[in-house]
Design an enzyme around this catalytic site. Structure first.
Site, mmCIF file in Angstrom:
data_model
loop_
_atom_site.group_PDB
_atom_site.id
_atom_site.type_symbol
_atom_site.label_atom_id
_atom_site.label_comp_id
_atom_site.label_asym_id
_atom_site.label_seq_id
_atom_site.Cartn_x
_atom_site.Cartn_y
_atom_site.Cartn_z
ATOM 1 C CG HIS A 80 52.107 46.453 32.489
ATOM 2 N ND1 HIS A 80 53.100 46.824 31.611
ATOM 3 C CD2 HIS A 80 52.086 45.088 32.474
ATOM 4 C CE1 HIS A 80 53.657 45.730 31.093
ATOM 5 N NE2 HIS A 80 53.051 44.678 31.605
ATOM 6 C CG HIS A 261 56.444 41.448 33.728
ATOM 7 N ND1 HIS A 261 56.278 42.807 33.883
ATOM 8 C CD2 HIS A 261 55.686 41.095 32.655
ATOM 9 C CE1 HIS A 261 55.466 43.262 32.942
ATOM 10 N NE2 HIS A 261 55.090 42.235 32.191
ATOM 11 C CG ASP A 265 51.870 40.263 32.614
ATOM 12 O OD1 ASP A 265 51.780 41.507 32.693
ATOM 13 O OD2 ASP A 265 52.656 39.690 31.830
ATOM 14 C CG HIS A 288 48.564 38.168 28.910
ATOM 15 N ND1 HIS A 288 48.295 38.928 30.023
ATOM 16 C CD2 HIS A 288 49.772 38.595 28.439
ATOM 17 C CE1 HIS A 288 49.279 39.795 30.214
ATOM 18 N NE2 HIS A 288 50.186 39.610 29.275
ATOM 19 C CG HIS A 365 3.556 28.281 59.263
ATOM 20 N ND1 HIS A 365 4.533 28.065 58.323
ATOM 21 C CD2 HIS A 365 2.768 29.272 58.762
ATOM 22 C CE1 HIS A 365 4.367 28.887 57.305
ATOM 23 N NE2 HIS A 365 3.309 29.643 57.544
#
Length: 462
Positions: A80, A261, A265, A288, A365
């Site tokens: 949080h 919520h 998270d 999670h 080159h």
């Protein structure tokens, strides 16, 4: 292309409360931190323990929250606070806590947001280092959870949740712009199902959980005796076992507060990638564990592209075309090595050079295997930086830039006919006494082909 600067707090603030899982009385303090610090967490109750870098690789547990550890120092329930820092645009912060977790407060991020606004935010010197999503990436965990990230001009996120409950159907929540986090997401509280409480208590968790810091969902009827025992254990009033529904002190803020919520998270867990994102996240059945795996995947991608190429759309009108460049620089064929400028801010510039087989330097080159000389790559980079500096002067055509020093030159890949070079040059500090220091990169596609730091002097033409 105005460069956004990193930000930190104007001052320190503290929040007090009990830990959700330990039940301990805890204090967490958020402090300003210098440029390029990132997020760091310190256990001030443990002597001699290292400060924990708040990055995805340091997550050691995701059972009921995000847990960081280094050595014997371990801190949980950080998500949080991390979400609030990330959403409020804070890049650098040292967080000190006097115990093994952040206090749960009211179960949301709103108190963190209010404190951040109260102490204020200050801009720092270093540029904000966004990681820009250029292609679709996806992570699946094999259990039905999917997190996808797509290109977007800003940061946005959508979450879809299936709670496997007859009481709560599948829910959807979205945040279209991070600026709306405070209004639409920050107050969403954590939640728990009655069916999960007993296992959590047996796992020695949620000792500090109550109706002041969580929404409790009673959606599968159990016996009155079982519900009474649970109420007594949690020290909450007993209720009728026949009344299915939410158990809480205050009503839901939104019908989909639980999914909001979940979205909160995700933001807290994604904050652990270590850089602000520009991309759109779409998460199905997030949690999670999958959030952390996704963040680790992103960190691997970031390491592959540590320095990102600037965005370039050949269909867009350039800021400066080759005619305007000739007005600013004294270089002419064959030494005008910038074709156009596509973006420019106060401290940075993006330029383009198309390499063709007809370049004059290819004649001598390696004519059988043409390669652009490295010194000309650095010269082109410096011309880009010269335009950045000269464009800020009055009568820029009356001034020229000259090399004083070149450092840390690296060539990583050959530049050959057909390549389109993108130059990104940034000032390392303000122009002082006619002297400017810069850092430049050259890209072909997404790959860095050369880089250098250089110092130049601005001299008025005779």
């Amino acid at each position: 292309m105005e460069t956004t600067k990193q930000k930190t707090l104007k001052g320190s603030f503290s929040l007090f409360g009990k830990g959700l899982h330990t039940g301990l009385n805890l204090t967490v303090t958020f402090n300003p931190a210098p440029d390029n610090t990132g997020y760091k967490i310190q256990r001030i109750d443990l002597e001699g323990q290292p400060i924990i870098d708040a990055i995805a690789e340091n997550v050691v547990d995701t059972q009921r929250g995000t847990v960081l550890a280094k050595g014997d120092a371990r801190v949980s329930t950080i998500e949080h606070g991390m979400a609030a820092l990330y959403a409020m645009g804070i890049d650098n912060c040292l967080i000190q806590v006097n115990g093994p977790e952040f206090p749960i407060l009211d179960g949301s991020a709103i108190l963190y947001v209010e404190k951040i606004k109260e102490v204020g935010i200050i801009e720092q010197s270093a540029p904000k280092d966004y990681y820009i999503i250029r292609k679709k990436m996806e992570f699946r965990d094999g259990n039905g959870s999917v997190i996808t990230i797509l290109p977007d001009d800003d940061f946005s996120i959508t979450a879809m949740c299936d709670f496997q409950s007859k009481f709560i159907s599948s829910q959807f929540a979205t945040l279209d712009h991070i600026d709306r986090f405070e209004k639409e997401i920050a107050s969403a509280r954590t939640f728990v199902f009655v069916r999960d409480i007993i296992p959590l208590l047996k796992a020695n968790l949620i000792k500090g959980g109550d109706l002041d810091n969580a929404i409790v969902i009673y959606e599968r009827q159990i016996t009155q005796d079982a519900l009474d025992q649970l109420a007594d254990l949690l020290k909450v009033p007993r209720m009728d076992a026949n009344n299915i529904g939410y158990i809480q002190h205050k009503p839901l803020i939104w019908d989909n507060e639980c999914t909001r919520h979940k979205l909160l998270d995700i933001i807290g867990d994604v904050a652990l990638i270590g850089k602000p994102l520009k991309g759109r996240i779409v998460a199905t059945r997030p949690g999670h564990a999958v959030n952390n795996k996704f963040a680790r995947m992103l960190r691997k991608e970031i390491r592959k592209h540590d320095i990102q190429a600037p965005s370039y759309d050949p269909n867009e009108e350039p800021l400066f075309d080759n005619i305007r460049i000739r007005e600013l620089l004294p270089h002419r064929y064959p030494m005008q090595l910038i074709d156009k400028i596509t973006a420019m801010g106060a401290t940075s510039i993006v330029g383009v050079k198309n390499i063709t087989a007809n370049e004059p330097f290819f004649q001598g080159h390696f004519p059988t295997e043409p390669v652009m000389p490295g010194v000309l790559q650095i010269e082109a980079m410096a011309q880009c930086g010269g335009i950045l500096v000269l464009s800020q002067l009055e009568e820029p055509e009356r001034w020229s830039t000259y090399f004083l020093k070149i450092d840390n030159v690296k060539f990583r890949k050959k530049v050959v006919p057909g390549d389109t070079l993108l130059f990104r040059v940034e000032l390392l500090g303000p122009l002082r006494h006619g002297i400017s220091s810069m850092k430049g990169y050259i890209f072909v596609g997404e790959q860095v082909v050369a880089e250098a730091s250089f110092t130049a002097q601005i001299i008025k033409n005779k």
